[in-house]
Design a protein around this motif. Structure first.
Motif, PDB file in Angstrom:
ATOM      1  N   SER A 508       0.850  -1.187   0.000  1.00  0.00           N
ATOM      2  CA  SER A 508       0.000   0.000   0.000  1.00  0.00           C
ATOM      3  C   SER A 508       0.888   1.241   0.000  1.00  0.00           C
ATOM      4  CB  SER A 508      -0.924   0.010   1.224  1.00  0.00           C
ATOM      5  OG  SER A 508      -0.148   0.039   2.416  1.00  0.00           O
ATOM      6  N   SER A 509       0.325   2.366  -0.445  1.00  0.00           N
ATOM      7  CA  SER A 509       1.061   3.630  -0.517  1.00  0.00           C
ATOM      8  C   SER A 509       0.607   4.555   0.608  1.00  0.00           C
ATOM      9  CB  SER A 509       0.804   4.292  -1.876  1.00  0.00           C
ATOM     10  OG  SER A 509       1.238   3.459  -2.925  1.00  0.00           O
ATOM     11  N   TYR A 510       1.535   5.359   1.092  1.00  0.00           N
ATOM     12  CA  TYR A 510       1.170   6.300   2.159  1.00  0.00           C
ATOM     13  C   TYR A 510       2.073   7.515   2.066  1.00  0.00           C
ATOM     14  CZ  TYR A 510       5.350   4.777   4.704  1.00  0.00           C
ATOM     15  OH  TYR A 510       6.639   4.503   5.062  1.00  0.00           O
ATOM     16  N   VAL A 511       1.642   8.589   2.745  1.00  0.00           N
ATOM     17  CA  VAL A 511       2.445   9.800   2.909  1.00  0.00           C
ATOM     18  C   VAL A 511       2.506  10.096   4.407  1.00  0.00           C
ATOM     19  CG1 VAL A 511       1.897  10.761   0.639  1.00  0.00           C
ATOM     20  CG2 VAL A 511       0.421  11.279   2.599  1.00  0.00           C
ATOM     21  N   GLU A 512       3.407  10.981   4.768  1.00  0.00           N
ATOM     22  CA  GLU A 512       3.510  11.400   6.165  1.00  0.00           C
ATOM     23  C   GLU A 512       3.063  12.850   6.289  1.00  0.00           C
ATOM     24  OE1 GLU A 512       7.068   8.718   8.055  1.00  0.00           O
ATOM     25  OE2 GLU A 512       7.619  10.608   7.082  1.00  0.00           O
ATOM     26  N   LYS A 522      -0.267   8.315   6.571  1.00  0.00           N
ATOM     27  CA  LYS A 522      -1.642   8.425   6.082  1.00  0.00           C
ATOM     28  C   LYS A 522      -1.736   7.641   4.767  1.00  0.00           C
ATOM     29  CE  LYS A 522      -5.346  11.789   5.988  1.00  0.00           C
ATOM     30  NZ  LYS A 522      -5.715  13.214   6.093  1.00  0.00           N
ATOM     31  N   THR A 523      -2.545   6.587   4.778  1.00  0.00           N
ATOM     32  CA  THR A 523      -2.673   5.737   3.579  1.00  0.00           C
ATOM     33  C   THR A 523      -3.434   6.483   2.480  1.00  0.00           C
ATOM     34  OG1 THR A 523      -2.681   3.762   4.964  1.00  0.00           O
ATOM     35  CG2 THR A 523      -3.531   3.538   2.714  1.00  0.00           C
ATOM     36  N   ASP A 531       6.776  12.599 -14.345  1.00  0.00           N
ATOM     37  CA  ASP A 531       8.146  12.567 -13.840  1.00  0.00           C
ATOM     38  C   ASP A 531       8.292  13.181 -12.450  1.00  0.00           C
ATOM     39  OD1 ASP A 531       8.909  11.365 -16.158  1.00  0.00           O
ATOM     40  OD2 ASP A 531       9.520  13.230 -17.146  1.00  0.00           O
ATOM     41  N   THR A 532       7.369  14.091 -12.044  1.00  0.00           N
ATOM     42  CA  THR A 532       7.562  14.824 -10.787  1.00  0.00           C
ATOM     43  C   THR A 532       6.414  14.686  -9.797  1.00  0.00           C
ATOM     44  OG1 THR A 532       6.601  16.832 -11.762  1.00  0.00           O
ATOM     45  CG2 THR A 532       8.992  16.539 -11.958  1.00  0.00           C
ATOM     46  N   ALA A 533       5.223  14.341 -10.281  1.00  0.00           N
ATOM     47  CA  ALA A 533       4.046  14.339  -9.401  1.00  0.00           C
ATOM     48  C   ALA A 533       3.235  13.073  -9.581  1.00  0.00           C
ATOM     49  CB  ALA A 533       3.181  15.568  -9.659  1.00  0.00           C
ATOM     50  N   VAL A 534       2.388  12.799  -8.568  1.00  0.00           N
ATOM     51  CA  VAL A 534       1.528  11.623  -8.583  1.00  0.00           C
ATOM     52  C   VAL A 534       0.104  12.065  -8.279  1.00  0.00           C
ATOM     53  CG1 VAL A 534       1.092   9.341  -7.594  1.00  0.00           C
ATOM     54  CG2 VAL A 534       3.427  10.210  -7.756  1.00  0.00           C
ATOM     55  N   GLU A 535      -0.858  11.465  -8.986  1.00  0.00           N
ATOM     56  CA  GLU A 535      -2.272  11.739  -8.722  1.00  0.00           C
ATOM     57  C   GLU A 535      -2.715  10.969  -7.486  1.00  0.00           C
ATOM     58  OE1 GLU A 535      -6.687  11.082 -10.721  1.00  0.00           O
ATOM     59  OE2 GLU A 535      -4.899  10.122 -11.570  1.00  0.00           O
ATOM     60  N   VAL A 536      -3.469  11.659  -6.589  1.00  0.00           N
ATOM     61  CA  VAL A 536      -4.041  11.020  -5.396  1.00  0.00           C
ATOM     62  C   VAL A 536      -5.555  11.015  -5.557  1.00  0.00           C
ATOM     63  CG1 VAL A 536      -4.309  11.123  -2.893  1.00  0.00           C
ATOM     64  CG2 VAL A 536      -2.137  11.791  -3.946  1.00  0.00           C
ATOM     65  N   THR A 537      -6.123   9.804  -5.604  1.00  0.00           N
ATOM     66  CA  THR A 537      -7.571   9.703  -5.798  1.00  0.00           C
ATOM     67  C   THR A 537      -8.340   9.584  -4.474  1.00  0.00           C
ATOM     68  OG1 THR A 537      -7.426   7.306  -6.033  1.00  0.00           O
ATOM     69  CG2 THR A 537      -7.220   8.612  -8.045  1.00  0.00           C
ATOM     70  N   ASP A 538      -7.644   9.259  -3.387  1.00  0.00           N
ATOM     71  CA  ASP A 538      -8.324   9.123  -2.096  1.00  0.00           C
ATOM     72  C   ASP A 538      -7.281   9.181  -0.990  1.00  0.00           C
ATOM     73  OD1 ASP A 538     -10.460   8.836  -0.352  1.00  0.00           O
ATOM     74  OD2 ASP A 538     -10.309   6.637  -0.320  1.00  0.00           O
ATOM     75  N   GLY A 539      -7.695   9.736   0.165  1.00  0.00           N
ATOM     76  CA  GLY A 539      -6.822   9.775   1.329  1.00  0.00           C
ATOM     77  C   GLY A 539      -6.329  11.161   1.687  1.00  0.00           C
ATOM     78  N   LEU A 540      -6.409  12.141   0.793  1.00  0.00           N
ATOM     79  CA  LEU A 540      -5.968  13.501   1.049  1.00  0.00           C
ATOM     80  C   LEU A 540      -6.991  14.472   0.497  1.00  0.00           C
ATOM     81  CD1 LEU A 540      -2.174  13.297   0.071  1.00  0.00           C
ATOM     82  CD2 LEU A 540      -3.124  13.337   2.404  1.00  0.00           C
ATOM     83  N   VAL A 541      -6.933  15.685   0.994  1.00  0.00           N
ATOM     84  CA  VAL A 541      -7.782  16.758   0.472  1.00  0.00           C
ATOM     85  C   VAL A 541      -6.874  17.924   0.104  1.00  0.00           C
ATOM     86  CG1 VAL A 541      -9.807  16.075   1.812  1.00  0.00           C
ATOM     87  CG2 VAL A 541      -8.167  17.707   2.778  1.00  0.00           C
TER      88      VAL A 541
END
Length: 582
Positions: A508-512, A522-523, A531-541
């Protein structure tokens, strides 16, 4: 144990100093560790969660080429009589670029057209209504054929009669010829009791033994001629003008063969005497007048037999011609009778069908001739540019030999991707291209082709990808290097975080994020990435801050020193240790 205590008792001073040094070292090491831990500080670098655009792409490098390239080759051979090609020339599909000498092919097309027209006219005539005039003409043709038959039969009868007469003329001369030839070879004119042939041979051998072969040839040919003559003469005496045609024909053929045999005997005898005379002349020996007389007789015999042979051959030809005329007359009667019967019976459906098939065959022949004629013309198979011209006007060109190279103006980039990237690529996907040779140029395009089969090199599988250009820039040449970025997927106005902020654990992926200054995991669920960014579909606002990195710092050296030298009982402990060592 008792010995150890006694040892300490004897060396009490040294033992006391060692214990004191060890204690002081341990104390200051512990104080330094406490000061270092107390003065380390951790700083966290964060980034805000924002909305933006994400474009997922794969990249590769390759070369620029053209979408189509072909060698222009004539399908025939011949001299180039027209040439309209030069390097860099733009051409349109169907333009005539070269022509070979097609004189024979043009004639073949004309002949095929004439044959087709003739077949069509024959069908029209065949299906035309019956004309009374045609019936009259058919009857007249039949009558002429019937009249020709008795004429041919009369000619044959006359040919046999003439042949018999000529046989009779032959036997007016042939007996004298045979007796004269016999006298030349087997007479006793030179020496009593010795044939002439033996005399000639005996004298000739005195100078050249080769004369014996000529003598043998003369004798053998005479014997054959004599045998043929005697049988032929008996058959002639047994026949008459009233004999049937078969008997007369056999007699003519037999007489002709006898004449040929006699002529051969005369020739061999003359060869024999010629050799004898030449041999004596070379030796300066005088030749007898009797020999000269024999030579004269042989020449006369030769002329007579040749005349009869010519006449007998003419008789044979006349008989053959008359017999052929009879056969032709009979055949013509049958044909004309059949034609009249067919005309009276009307059109046969099978004849119509047959003529229709003939027309189709002639049409096919015309089409084939026209196709062969087209082989002498070289036309542009598509719009493009002449890349290279190798032929010259007036030269001879062979079938299948290139006279020019034609390329399309449409350029493509050919790149190679590994199997992982290639699996993401689909035909129609957009791409961006840049070029090393034209650094300020960037154009767009799309994927037009993907190799079905990959190539394996050193265990690595790769696939070829072709990218079509949206615009054509003259600065871009085939063979140049190209860098390609193929857009796999794009998302707009989505939540994004820096790629460095994302971590993975147990699938699973998470950030701090910081909660009261303390990092907490936070999962999250990810979408596409670039190359520099990732799309987050759930877990952050939007607006959340995520830790991207951290830095560790220390307090000033003076602070560390104070901490080392201070602390409850620090100096007293040192003094106590020193006192202990005294």
């Amino acid at each position: 144990m008792g010995k150890f205590i006694k040892f300490i008792g004897r060396h009490k001073g040294m033992f006391t100093v060692g214990v004191a040094v060890l204690g002081v070292g341990s104390y200051f090491g512990y104080q330094y560790f406490l000061n270092q831990t107390a003065t380390s500080e951790v700083t966290y670098v964060t980034s805000e969660v924002t909305r933006g655009n994400i474009v997922s792409a794969v990249s590769g490098t390759g070369l620029v080429s053209v979408s189509n390239q072909v060698e222009l080759k004539p399908d025939a051979s011949g001299k180039i009589v027209y040439l309209n090609i030069k390097a860099g020339q733009e051409v349109k599909k169907g333009d005539l670029l070269a022509q070979l000498d097609a004189t024979d092919a043009v004639q073949s097309v004309r002949d095929a057209k004439d044959n087709l027209e003739s077949a069509k006219l024959a069908l029209e005539k065949l299906t035309a209504p019956i004309d009374e005039l045609d019936i009259v003409k058919a009857k007249n043709s039949l009558a002429k054929a019937e009249e020709a038959l008795p004429n041919a039969q009369d000619d044959l009868a006359k040919a046999y009669e003439d042949g018999y007469n000529d046989v009779a003329n032959v036997f007016l001369d042939l007996p004298n010829i045979m007796s004269g030839l016999e006298n030349i070879l087997f007479g006793y004119e030179f020496k009593d009791g010795q044939w002439n042939i033996d005399y000639y041979k005996t004298v000739g051998k005195l100078y050249d033994e080769g004369i014996e072969a000529y003598a043998d040839a003369a004798r053998l040919s005479y014997d054959a001629a004599r045998e043929s003559y005697e049988k032929n003469f008996d058959d002639y005496k047994a026949a008459s003008r009233l004999s049937d045609q078969e008997t007369v024909a056999g007699l003519i053929d037999e007489t002709y063969a006898t004449l040929k045999s006699a002529s051969e005997a005369i020739k061999k005898t003359k060869n024999f005497l010629d050799f004898y005379e030449d041999t004596l002349t070379k030796k300066n020996v005088e030749v007898s007048s009797k020999t000269q007389a024999h030579q004269t007789s042989l020449e006369n015999y030769t002329g007579t037999t040749n005349g009869h042979l010519s006449q007998m051959s003419s008789d044979q030809n006349s008989i053959d011609a008359a017999q052929e005329d009879i056969i032709n007359a009979q055949r013509t009667i049958q044909e004309q009778q059949g034609a009249l019967d067919d005309l009276l019976a009307g059109v046969d459906p099978l004849d119509v069908r047959s003529q229709e098939l003939t027309i189709k065959q002639r049409e096919s022949s015309l089409q084939s001739a026209q196709q062969k004629l087209a082989d002498y013309y070289v036309r542009a198979p598509f719009d493009g540019v002449i890349a290279e011209a190798t032929a010259q006007l007036g030269e001879s060109a062979s079938s299948g030999t290139s006279i020019a190279t034609l390329i399309t103006k449409q350029k493509i980039a050919e790149v190679t991707l590994n199997e992982i990237d290639a699996a993401k690529v689909k035909v129609g996907q957009r791409a961006t291209l840049t070029f090393d040779a034209v650094s300020d140029l960037s154009i767009t395009g799309e994927v037009v082709e993907i190799d079905t089969l990959g190539e394996v090199s050193q265990g690595v599988v790769s696939y070829g990808i072709k990218i079509g250009f949206d615009v054509q820039d003259d600065r871009v040449k085939p063979g140049m290097s190209a860098s390609v970025s193929i857009i796999i997927e794009s998302r707009q106005n989505v939540l994004t975080v820096p790629s460095g902020a994302v971590k993975n654990s147990t699938g699973s992926s998470y950030v701090e994020v910081l909660v009261d200054g303390v990092p907490q995991q936070k999962t999250i669920i990810l979408g596409i990435s670039d190359d520099t960014a990732v799309e987050v579909t759930d877990g952050l606002v939007e607006g959340d801050r995520v830790i991207t990195s951290q830095k560790t710092g220390s307090s000033s050296q003076s602070s560390q020193s104070n901490s080392t030298n201070s602390g409850p009982g620090g100096n007293d402990a040192m003094r106590g240790m020193m006192q202990l060592t005294r």
